[in-house]
Write an enzyme that holds these catalytic residues in place. Sequence first.
Site, short mmCIF file in Angstrom:
data_model
loop_
_atom_site.label_atom_id
_atom_site.label_comp_id
_atom_site.label_asym_id
_atom_site.label_seq_id
_atom_site.Cartn_x
_atom_site.Cartn_y
_atom_site.Cartn_z
N ALA A 99 8.59 0.65 4.58
CA ALA A 99 9.42 1.82 4.31
C ALA A 99 10.39 2.07 5.46
O ALA A 99 11.59 2.24 5.24
CB ALA A 99 8.54 3.03 4.06
N GLY A 100 9.86 2.06 6.68
CA GLY A 100 10.69 2.38 7.83
C GLY A 100 11.77 1.35 8.09
O GLY A 100 12.94 1.69 8.29
N HIS B 88 -11.04 0.10 -1.57
CA HIS B 88 -10.70 -1.16 -2.24
C HIS B 88 -11.96 -1.94 -2.57
O HIS B 88 -12.83 -2.11 -1.72
CB HIS B 88 -9.80 -1.98 -1.31
CG HIS B 88 -9.09 -3.09 -2.01
ND1 HIS B 88 -9.75 -4.20 -2.46
CD2 HIS B 88 -7.80 -3.26 -2.33
CE1 HIS B 88 -8.87 -5.00 -3.04
NE2 HIS B 88 -7.68 -4.45 -2.98
N SER C 265 -7.75 -10.29 -1.37
CA SER C 265 -6.80 -9.77 -2.35
C SER C 265 -7.44 -9.47 -3.69
O SER C 265 -8.29 -10.20 -4.19
CB SER C 265 -5.68 -10.77 -2.56
OG SER C 265 -4.94 -10.39 -3.70
N ARG D 132 -8.85 -0.04 -9.14
CA ARG D 132 -9.65 -0.19 -7.93
C ARG D 132 -10.75 0.85 -7.81
O ARG D 132 -11.87 0.53 -7.43
CB ARG D 132 -8.73 -0.06 -6.71
CG ARG D 132 -7.83 -1.26 -6.59
CD ARG D 132 -6.86 -1.10 -5.46
NE ARG D 132 -6.11 -2.34 -5.32
CZ ARG D 132 -5.09 -2.51 -4.49
NH1 ARG D 132 -4.69 -1.51 -3.75
NH2 ARG D 132 -4.49 -3.66 -4.41
N GLU E 296 3.60 4.97 2.63
CA GLU E 296 2.23 5.49 2.55
C GLU E 296 2.10 6.84 3.26
O GLU E 296 1.19 7.62 2.95
CB GLU E 296 1.25 4.48 3.16
CG GLU E 296 -0.22 4.81 2.88
CD GLU E 296 -1.19 3.80 3.49
OE1 GLU E 296 -0.74 2.74 3.96
OE2 GLU E 296 -2.40 4.07 3.48
N ARG F 255 -4.11 4.51 -6.38
CA ARG F 255 -2.95 3.64 -6.43
C ARG F 255 -3.31 2.33 -7.12
O ARG F 255 -4.36 1.76 -6.86
CB ARG F 255 -2.44 3.34 -5.02
CG ARG F 255 -1.25 2.42 -4.99
CD ARG F 255 -0.71 2.24 -3.59
NE ARG F 255 -1.64 1.56 -2.69
CZ ARG F 255 -1.90 0.26 -2.73
NH1 ARG F 255 -1.33 -0.52 -3.63
NH2 ARG F 255 -2.76 -0.27 -1.88
#
Lengths: 646, 221, 249
Positions: free
Chosen positions: A45-46, A267, A285, A338, A433, A443
């Site tokens: 994002a940043g 998760h 993953s 999840r 986030e 999510r």
Amino acid sequence: MVKLDAKIPQGPLAEKWTNYKAHQNLVNPANKRRLDIIVIGTGLAGASAAASFGELGFNVKAFGIHDSPRRAHSIAAQGGINAAKNYPNDGDSIYRLFYDTIKGGDYRSREANVYRLAEVSNNIIDQCVAQGVPFAREYGGLLDNRSFGGAQVSRTFYARGQTGQQLLLGAYSALSKEIAKGSVKMHTRSEILDFVLVDGRARGVITRDLISGKIERHSAHAVVLATGGYGNVFFLSTNAMASNGSAAWKAYKKGAFFGNPSFTQIHPTCIPVHGAYQSKLTLMSESLRNDGRIWVPKFKEDAEKIQKGQLKPTELGEDRRDYYLERRYPAFGNLVPRDVASRAAKERCDAGFGVGSTGLAVYLDFADAIKRLGKHVIEARYGNLFQMYEKIVDENPYETPMMIYPAVHYTMGGIWVDYELQTTIPGLFAAGEANFSDHGANRLGASALMQGLSDGYFVLPYTIQNYLADQIQVPRISTELPEFEQAEKEALSQIEKLLAVNGKETVDSFHRKLGLIMWDFVGMARNKEGLEKAIKDIQELRADFWKNVKVPGTNQMVNPELEKAIRVADYLELGELMARDALMRNESCGGHFREEYQTPEGEALRSDDVFNFVAAWEYKGENAEPAMHKEPLVFEFIEVKQRNYK
Amino acid sequence: MSLKYSSVTKKIVMSLAGLFLTSFLVVHLLINLLILFDPTRELFNEAAHFMATNPLIQTFQYVLFFGFILHIIFGLVLQIQNWMARPVRYEKKGSSEQSYFSKFMIHTGAIVFIFLIIHFANFFVKAKFGHVEALTYPSGATYEDLGMLVVNLFQDGAYVIFYVVAILLLGFHLDHGFQSAFQSLGLNHSRYTPFIKLFGTLFSVAITLGFISIPLVIYFS
Amino acid sequence: MDLTLKIWRQASAEGKGKFVNYQVQNISADASFLEMLDILNERLVVEGEDPVAFDHDCREGICGACSIYINGRPHGPDRGITTCQMHMRNFKDGETIVIEPWRAKPFPVIKDLMVDRSAFDAIIQAGGYVSVSTGGVPDANAIPIPKRKADEAMDAAACIGCGACVAACKNASAMLFVSAKVSQFALLPQGRLEARERVQKMVAKMDELGFGNCTNTYACEAECPKEISVSHIARMNREFLGAKLLSEK
């Protein structure tokens, strides 16, 4: 009472973002040069926001705690990134991605935000391909997709098991281009100690240089917070060691509301805990669930033998195995979201059917897939993950089933933002986030990368202009203002206070204790009694911390213990807020599971009449209880239903 | 002069010069071997005469000399820069090299260079500026008997040992250098590189054995 | 297991460092190398000593932060992994482990085992990107790329920027790092447009920063935690040669 205004644009769902863009205020190129933006955090994002601001012509100052923006924890995302491209022609659409995301989040997110996310998801893929991100391709040269938990279509784009890495390196390359051009000034190894507000607006930050310890003042016309999640409050999580919630917490204490702090994602596919010295948990993953089948022994005596090492999983016949996800959720099977998968694993292990020496693990078995597709196919798909597993656990997952257990992974909660991603502090924006916005109470897999990049590339570059358009008359802000001086003094005194305690216990030992409280009472399953105990325990631990912590060294040096101490001091407050939020929310939704509120089959039971809102918490002072504000969630376009993955 | 070139350019020059020098080695070896196949040394002396008088070869000699100089200067500059790139050495030395002799290019190169000077003084200088007996063969041709010079030198056991050791080091130098040159020129291909590596090793062995065989045969016969 | 750790201690960039020996006891074979250092550090803090500083973050082998030279090898004895993923089962009980920072002129030591790798960022800033701005790009599937090329680009793009290649190279050369980026973009049509300028700028920056020259020892490939092939170095050499010969003034 504060009225939270989400500033959702008028009009039909599909036209809101277009309408917003058509009517928002813009800043002309000559004025952009005179406006400064601070971006804190250079993950997906940043970095994408900082690069995009730079391209637009703003003067950007970016800050990161790492030695390079490329190290941000976005890099560790493995599975992929969702987009509504519908390349596989399997029925996907923007609406369906929007719908799946809302449903996956258990109807605790804002329609308009999520729709916009689904809408720009396609632009993200285009952008990343143009940057040279080497997504997986089919033999015809076009992009490949795979399926992911919580969806019935294949909409996940991926780059082997390193999608986050490739997307971050894409954003990092765009950022590097802007750094080279001079439009972005990058400050590496810098930590945010506090925000500076001038006349109620965010106007700057106080930072600490992690090498020299130097405290610095930086000013800007707007500040973007993109520092990721706070999952490390649990001590053990899949987050990186340096991932922390301190900048967000400082923003909260300066007046930014904290949205849904208790919404944490656990998760389901992580490598189980193996010892007390363990420093972090490793995620495998979620894509593994595409081909792996999850099971535990059907009979307790088998489970006990396996725990004692007297029986091997491969010796157990099909009739003695319980593929509990396939049994409970025939429609989605191993691909349930999840939160559902995690809770189901916990339920089996708590009932005594767990495997591994601790009994806190379930099997993820590839034997069928290897038989069906051949070892080479499995190797091509998951080779690096299998190798990683083998290095850590010292077992060959091609031959014996993998062991997995849920672990803290992501925080859906975060700084409350409106449709423009602006916090309750004018001029302070939150992205990725770090904000609470798009994932509701849970999510979906491959959506974090999507949201981070959506915020950074395609939302903030628009919405921040709407804010800055009336700031063009404001000259560069001086760091000599008394507000900066005051903030710097406070930040320094906090550090001095920490160094002065000089107790006997290490920072890590406090962090570990906090993590245990959080995991036991504010983890996968919560209840009133436990949460009340957690609040009390955290308060006691916090008091103990300030009496007994030992932080060696000084402020004027490389001092990782001091860095950790600053963060743990914040976690000791944040953890309490999380427990309060969980205690307030008398319902189960997504990742927030209150044992008192479940269906007879053990599924989460929402209470839409009472709790269909975002809880936005306001800081009221050191020893005062925080105030909770409600942002009602209005579902105009979809019908709110009980989630059903059966 | 070589300082202003980029590292990659320097490597390309090194490899081109190196490959060029190996071609010289092949010719040199083929001529030397003639001495073993003709006890009268006529073939060898004729070849030597040809090399010393042919105008094309004489011009080529300067190119060769230039190649040596380039290879040596660039090699030295690269090495010095490489030493400078790690001012503090490791306590525990690494040994991860996959091309083993790559570690010793400067050392093998330096010894081969010393050998070259001695070799030059022994043969080239004598042949060019010194007096060498002429020999008239039954065919009527008359050549300077350079072959005798060779045979005489290789009667000295110490010299033979020095010669053999130097050639061995040259072989090591070649083993890394040959395939390395292709890599530096960007010629790396999953299909051909294994062949280049194998060929390079076989080539180095052949060159080494070829050169070594001459003093050994002469000394022991 | 019980171990002797011979660790490089250096208080600051300016300070003169030295090796200090530490004993650690009862280390589990299942602990990672960094967890073993955590245990040591926690003890040092309690004893009032300065803990050993080292870079680390994700601890799952992808961020590239960890950077320790262990017993003569970057990232320690195992192949294809980073220090954080290396577990103590790779060592023998009673062993002495020599622990050093990366050594290279462009990677100065900051403290103890921490080094400054911003030189890598500088190389990327010199041209390790495709010059596209946000927005206005074609549809993702408008640029078909042969799978083999995309896969090979991904092989190169897997680089985590840890610097093990530099640390392992006897010349402290950064060729594997630089070539991985050059190669990734050289293989993709998106990157071809700027390929000639990119390779020249990145190589020039690499040289300017004081990295050594590549002598094709291939130690970098052997120690790269992502096992990136030296064929990318060859591709970069090829690209460079082509760019020098063909680019216009």
